[in-house]
Every structure is written in C-alpha cells, then in structure tokens.
Write an enzyme that holds these catalytic residues in place. Structure first.
Site, short mmCIF file in Angstrom:
data_model
loop_
_atom_site.label_atom_id
_atom_site.label_comp_id
_atom_site.label_asym_id
_atom_site.label_seq_id
_atom_site.Cartn_x
_atom_site.Cartn_y
_atom_site.Cartn_z
N CYS A 2 0.82 -1.21 0.00
CA CYS A 2 0.00 0.00 0.00
C CYS A 2 0.86 1.26 0.00
O CYS A 2 1.89 1.33 0.66
CB CYS A 2 -0.87 0.06 1.24
SG CYS A 2 -1.88 -1.38 1.50
N ASN A 99 -2.15 2.46 5.55
CA ASN A 99 -1.13 1.51 5.15
C ASN A 99 -0.76 0.74 6.42
O ASN A 99 -0.41 1.37 7.42
CB ASN A 99 0.06 2.35 4.64
CG ASN A 99 1.13 1.53 3.98
OD1 ASN A 99 1.00 0.33 3.88
ND2 ASN A 99 2.17 2.19 3.53
N HIS A 505 21.98 -34.81 -3.34
CA HIS A 505 21.27 -35.17 -2.11
C HIS A 505 19.78 -34.91 -2.23
O HIS A 505 19.09 -34.78 -1.23
CB HIS A 505 21.86 -34.40 -0.92
CG HIS A 505 23.32 -34.67 -0.75
ND1 HIS A 505 23.82 -35.86 -0.27
CD2 HIS A 505 24.41 -33.90 -1.06
CE1 HIS A 505 25.14 -35.82 -0.27
NE2 HIS A 505 25.53 -34.64 -0.75
#
Ligand code: G6P
Length: 609
Positions: A2, A99, A505
C-alpha cells in the site's frame, strides 16, 4: 505494498494525487482510490485494478482540495472497489487512507456495530474512519488521538475531515510517513517519490507521532501530546531517476545503471584508500578499537537483500576471518537468538522499510545488540534507527525485482570486508589488489551489457521451459539463489537455487530434458567440484547453461550454452555473474509478455509481516 499520499494547498489536489499514485505504482498494488473535498462535500472514487482503471471512472473536470489517495495491496478483504481506500466514516465526516494492519479491528468493529454503525467493506481500515468519526465532536486532532489510543497494530495513515478542509492529519506506527514542505502547500506520503515532483524539502514522522498539516504550517506531536521539533532535510534524488527515460522497463534501466551505481557505492573512489589497500566508511559509529573486539557477525535481510547478506557473510568470513552467518530477518526475529556484546549485526534493506528486517533489528537492539544498516533510501526507518551504517547510493529502485541495489549492497560488503580484513588478516598488497580489481568492475559490467543481445537469444531459446535449477558453490551459491529468485519473480516460471554440492542429495531427482540447469561456475576454490556437478547433470540428459569466467574446452563440452563474463577475482565475481542472470530473467519475462516492473502478487516494499 500500500502507498498513501495526501495534499493540502491552494492547487486542485486531484492531478497531484493522481500523479503521486502513479509514482507509488511500483510498490505493488491491486486497487486504488482518491478522496477529495469539494464545496464541503466528500467525493470518493475508487477502483479495482490499475490506476488507469481508476482514471477512467473519474469525472473529466475532477477537482477539490485537500485530498488523499491510496494504492491498496489487499490484506483484509478481497480485491474489489468497495475494499479499496479511501474509507469514509458512516456519517461521511471523516475519510482515511491507511497503510498497515490493525490487529484489534475485529472487537472494535463488533462494538461499533453494536452501537448501530454499519460497515461497507471487509477491511480493517474502515474501522479507523468510523472510530475517528465516533470521537469527532469539534476537534479533529483530539478525535484522531482518542481513536489511535484504541488501535493496536501498524499504520501510516492520512485523515481528511469533510467539514474542516483547512487541515489534514497524519499518524504513524510502523509504516513510513513523510511530510513534504512546499510553497504554501504540504504533502504527506509513504514514499518520497510520490512528492518529488513538487518538493524536495521533507521531514520524517516517527512511530506514535501525529502530524497536523495546514497549507502553510505543520505541527508534530507525540503520544504525550508534546510538540516534537522536526528538521527539514533535502531529498537528493532527481526526478529523471524515477522516470523510465528511453527504456521500456525500469528493470532494464536499473540493470543497465549498474556500472554507475557500483561506482557510487564505492564512492567513486571516495570510500577507497588505494595507498593503504583498504576503504574508509563514515557513519559506522564504531572506533577502530571496536573492530578488534568484534568476535562474530550476523547479516540479515529478506529476498534479494538476504542473498546480498549471504555474500556479505561469505566475504567477511573469508577476508576478515570472523565467524559469520546470514539470516532471514523474519526467522531471526522470532528465534531466541543469541545476542552478545561483541557481536555485530547488519540489517540489509534497499527500502529501509521492510517490516521483517526492521522488526528483527529492533529485537536485536532491544537485547542490547548493535545493528548497522546497509540501506539505499536515505532517511528510511532502518537507516534512522540503526546504530550506524552505510548508504549504498544506488538511486531510486523502481522495478519490484531488485537488481542494482543487490550489486551495490555486495559492493558495500566488499568495502567492509576489506576494511575489517585489513585490520585483522589481509596484507596491504592483497588489499590493494582487491581495491584495484573493484575499480575495474564497472567497465566489465558495461562490457557484459554491450552483449545483452546474446542473453536475449538464450532467453528466446529457453523461454518455454517450465522449471529451472540454478546452481553454484561458494560465493556463487547466493548468486544462484538470486538468479532463481529473479526468474520466478518476473516470469512466474518455477526456479530454484541450490548449492551445486547439494544436488545429488535430492534436487537431482528433478533433472530431465525439460528442466534446464543454470550453473554459475567461477574459477577458484570450488571450480573443479562445480564441473563435477555439471557432469552429474549431463549424465542425466539435463540441459546446461553456464555463466563462467573460464572459457575452456571442458566447460564448453559440458554446456549446451555458455556466457563468458570477464576475468575477475572469485570474491568479486558475484558483481559480474549476477548481471547475465538479471538479464536472463528480464528477457524471458518480456518474451512471455509479463508485467516486468510490477509482477503479480509482489510488492516492492513489504511493510507487513
Ligand atoms: C520484497 C521485494 C524484494 C526485496 C525484499 C527486501 O520481497 O519484492 O525484491 O528484495 O522485499 O526488500 P528491501 O527493501 O528490504 O531490500
């Protein structure tokens, strides 16, 4: 993530806010909106999607002042017009852009509903507007402060009062908020780029401060309601730095800026002491003696900054002979981390606002640890709250996918490693070699960039692959991780970075003709081992693309495609090998028609956890 902007002054706020929203676009968002006061009435326009979609819904002659605007990156509630900001209160007297995340919004909402207040959206932010309206008798400032006392969580917010068009109020807790001081006008935003076209004079709001703006005055108060003095600072960025110029995308522009940005990171020479084979960095707030006492280092960051932190850790261990570890800040914060007197922590963050990194830094400081910041944005929260640090001076980075900040962060780590290394382990002659080598890097990157068409061809050839492995060892391992991150961020193609030594692996099970492996094979400690890993892939019919500084027959035999970067010392090689990987990701994303600068779901500055 935001973005917010507010304007109060004599001009029509609408075009200023719209332009500000476009400057905030790069942060990542999914809807946007504008709120204005016109003839003592509140007008709110909001729309899901891009700002262009919002613009289409606006009246041609839109005007009003003051005004607030928002780009939303959904957290609470779906992406739709109603959940977009601004949020007006039940009585339309108050409008808010927010925000952050209000943690206790649910009980407040429940209580307000019991009092007969109805809600329109699913957001936590609408609660703020209604709570302020509930407290609003005749004093806007008191209403905001009373409401804030009830809120828990993070916020950067701007409040507009319909019946009081002479002021805007902003408040901050955890999300950035900056005031821009103009000629008889004030701006308030989460990001300086939103106001750069109008003023370069700014001051920063700190956590738990509230600011009351009128067109020609400002007042900041803390939670005790005492006035806080603010020093006005000048933003160093220029407007053309936040524009695309002749480039199609910010990402390509920023990749191509790296010869200059790396040079700026080593201060164009100002941070180098070639005669002593070392570097000098102001701002660390550490005396020479302190460096002898350090017995271990932790570097931390998120995303690309974390991979730079990994390289930093590698360099500091190798050159300064210090036990070092890189940590994802989001993990470090919640572990019962060991913090001791002689440990030194580095918080690496382009934006200086990433909440995971900021919170980890605060946790370490709370435990008595010393944290230095490596940031790009001057005046950002990490830069201000750290115990010292180094700016990378890369200029504004607008593309969501970080490129030039990475190489500048690595450059700063090199300076640190050389500096501490020279005090502990490295003779002057070796220090001089590193420094000389560093000054050749910009030219070598320029040479790679001149050959970007070769990478574009590789991108054409491999753009249909659905999955990639990126493999490297030693200092090239974090480069492999960063290469994979870049590709997945901008092209949405699945890509994983592994230590080449680790493939047998597990990851080798993924190898087949359809899954190309991209190797970073640099001459040095583990070169032969890396070639061995290439053999393992080849034996399983995997296609291999190699980025190397060693053009020899064996590597050509093993590789389906090869890109040779100029010769350099292994420790400096990430500065070169990452560039073709950045270009590879960029070209594949462009070929696939992706939104390169604003990839889906991503945000440039992640201010929530
Ligand atoms: C987000 C961005 C990444 C960035 C990371 C850290 O995840 O999408 O590109 O690397 O945050 O950002 P910072 O500003 O702290 O470097």
């Amino acid at each position: 993530m935001c973005g917010i902007i507010g304007y109060i002054g004599n001009r029509n706020a609408a075009p200023i806010l719209l332009e500000g929203l476009k400057r905030l676009e790069y942060r990542g968002y999914d809807s946007s909106g504008i709120g204005l006061i016109k003839r003592k009435r509140l007008a709110v326009y909001k729309k899901e999607g891009k700002i262009a979609a919002l613009e289409r819904t606006l009246p041609k002659d839109i005007s009003g002042k003051p005004g607030i605007a928002h780009t939303r990156w959904a957290t609470h509630g779906q992406v739709n017009d109603i959940n977009a900001h601004p949020h007006a209160s039940f009585d339309n007297r108050v409008a808010v852009v927010h925000n952050g995340i209000i943690d206790n919004y649910a009980p407040i909402k429940h209580k307000l509903k019991q009092d007969g207040i109805s809600f329109r959206s699913e957001t936590d932010s609408e609660v703020i507007a209604n709570l302020i309206a509930r407290h609003y008798q005749d004093d806007p400032e008191v209403a905001v402060q009373n409401a804030l006392r009830q809120l828990e969580g993070t916020y950067g917010l701007i409040v507009l009062f319909t019946d009081n068009p002479d002021l805007l109020i902003g408040a901050r807790n955890g999300s950035p908020l900056i005031v821009g001081v103009g000629e008889k006008e004030m701006l308030l935003a989460s990001d300086v780029s939103a106001m750069l076209a109008h003023t370069k004079q700014v001051f920063y709001i700190e956590d738990r401060e509230t600011v009351v703006l009128q067109k020609d005055s400002y007042k900041t108060v803390n939670t005790e309601n005492s006035v806080v003095d603010k020093t006005i600072e000048k933003i160093e960025w220029e407007l053309d730095e936040i524009e695309k110029g002749d480039y199609h995308h910010f990402m390509l522009k920023e990749i191509c800026e790296q010869p200059e940005t790396i040079q700026r990171a080593y201060g164009g020479g100002g941070r180098l002491l070639p005669d002593f084979g070392t570097s000098k960095l102001g701002g660390l707030n550490l005396g020479k003696q302190d460096f002898f006492e350090i017995d271990s280092v932790i570097t931390m960051g998120m995303g690309t900054a974390y991979y730079a932190a990994m390289i930093g850790s590698y360099l500091l261990e190798h050159m300064a002979r210090l036990p070092c570890k890189a940590e994802r800040a989001s993990e470090l914060r919640y572990r019962n981390a060991i913090v001791k007197k002689n440990m030194l922590f580095f918080a690496v963050s382009q934006s200086g606002e990433t909440l995971d990194t900021l919170s980890a830094m605060r946790e370490i400081q709370h435990r008595g640890g010393r944290v230095l910041g490596i940031c790009n944005v001057v005046g950002s929260t990490i830069a201000r709250e750290s115990d010292g640090g180094v700016y990378i001076h890369a200029g504004p980075e607008i593309a969501v996918a970080s490129t030039k900040a990475f190489t500048s962060q690595v450059t700063v780590f090199l300076l640190l490693a050389i500096m501490i290394g020279r005090m502990r382990d490295i003779p002057a002659s070796l220090g001089k070699r590193y420094i000389n080598e560093l000054t050749t890097i910009p030219g070598k990157i320029a040479f790679i960039l001149e050959r970007k068409a070769e990478i574009e061809q590789l991108a054409e050839k491999y753009s249909k692959a659905r999955s990639f492995l990126f493999l490297g060892r030693g200092v090239s391992y974090p480069v492999a991780m960063e290469g994979a991150l870049k590709l997945k961020e901008v092209s949405y193609i699945h890509a994983e970075g592994f230590s080449a030594g680790d493939i047998k692996h597990g990851p080798i099970a993924l190898v087949n003709e359809e899954t190309p492996s991209l190797f970073i094979a640099v001459e040095g400690e583990t070169f032969d081992k890396t070639l061995g890993n290439m053999e393992e892939i080849k034996a399983r019919n995997g296609r291999i693309i190699t980025i190397t500084n060693s053009d020899n027959e064996r590597i050509r035999e093993l590789s389906d495609d090869i890109f040779v970067v100029p010769e350099t010392n292994e420790l400096l090689s990430p500065l070169l090998t990452v560039v073709p990987l950045q270009l590879f990701a960029y070209f594949i994303a462009s070929i696939l028609g992706k939104d390169v600068d604003q990839p889906r779901n991503l945000a440039k500055t992640v201010t929530v956890e």
